[in-house]
Enzyme design. Sequence first.
Site, short mmCIF file in Angstrom:
data_model
loop_
_atom_site.label_atom_id
_atom_site.label_comp_id
_atom_site.label_asym_id
_atom_site.label_seq_id
_atom_site.Cartn_x
_atom_site.Cartn_y
_atom_site.Cartn_z
N ASP A 180 10.49 96.54 0.61
CA ASP A 180 11.44 96.96 1.64
C ASP A 180 12.78 96.33 1.26
OD1 ASP A 180 12.61 97.92 3.99
OD2 ASP A 180 12.08 96.09 5.08
N GLU A 182 10.93 101.78 -0.30
CA GLU A 182 11.43 102.57 0.81
C GLU A 182 12.63 103.39 0.36
OE1 GLU A 182 11.65 101.37 5.25
OE2 GLU A 182 13.59 100.88 4.37
N ASP A 195 10.36 92.39 7.54
CA ASP A 195 10.57 92.89 6.17
C ASP A 195 9.26 92.95 5.40
OD1 ASP A 195 13.56 92.74 6.44
OD2 ASP A 195 13.08 90.62 6.63
#
Length: 166
Positions: free
Chosen positions: A7, A67, A139
């Site tokens: 992420d 992501e 996160d």
Amino acid sequence: MIVFGIDPGSVYTGFGVIKANPKGDMQHVDSGRICCGRRSFPERLSLIYDQLSNLLSQYKPEYVVVEQLFVHKNAMSALKLGHARGVAVLAGSQSGAQLVEYTPRHVKKALTGYGGANKDQVGYMAKMMLALPVVPVSDAADALALAMTHAQILRTQRLTKKEVTI
């Protein structure tokens, strides 16, 4: 199979490592966040790259899941996030693993059943699905969610192929 989720962020970059088997069982291996603190922006990007490269070298995943960038209202924030994401993609592609990308909405839908789920719901599902003692920081939870989403998709693809070939 080892799946490594990332992420990306310019201040905090989350990572999550899971081990998945063909039956769909998933096991937490490691997760956390790379904290860049008050460094200059180029130093942050270098730190993200170095730490992700070290982690990828340590775990040797078959898949790295990053992501996909989503649109920010603030252009400067989007630009910084894009730089951090680029560094994550570079580290992932240089690891030798297959690189995969999913949107946040896709991951939320895969884990919670609702593409508009909030971060708390994603974290809770990561905790429950991986039998973690506590909800990971957001996160790390997002990175684990990315890895779990890909493991679920691979399992579905294997089952579909198996059903077709029988």
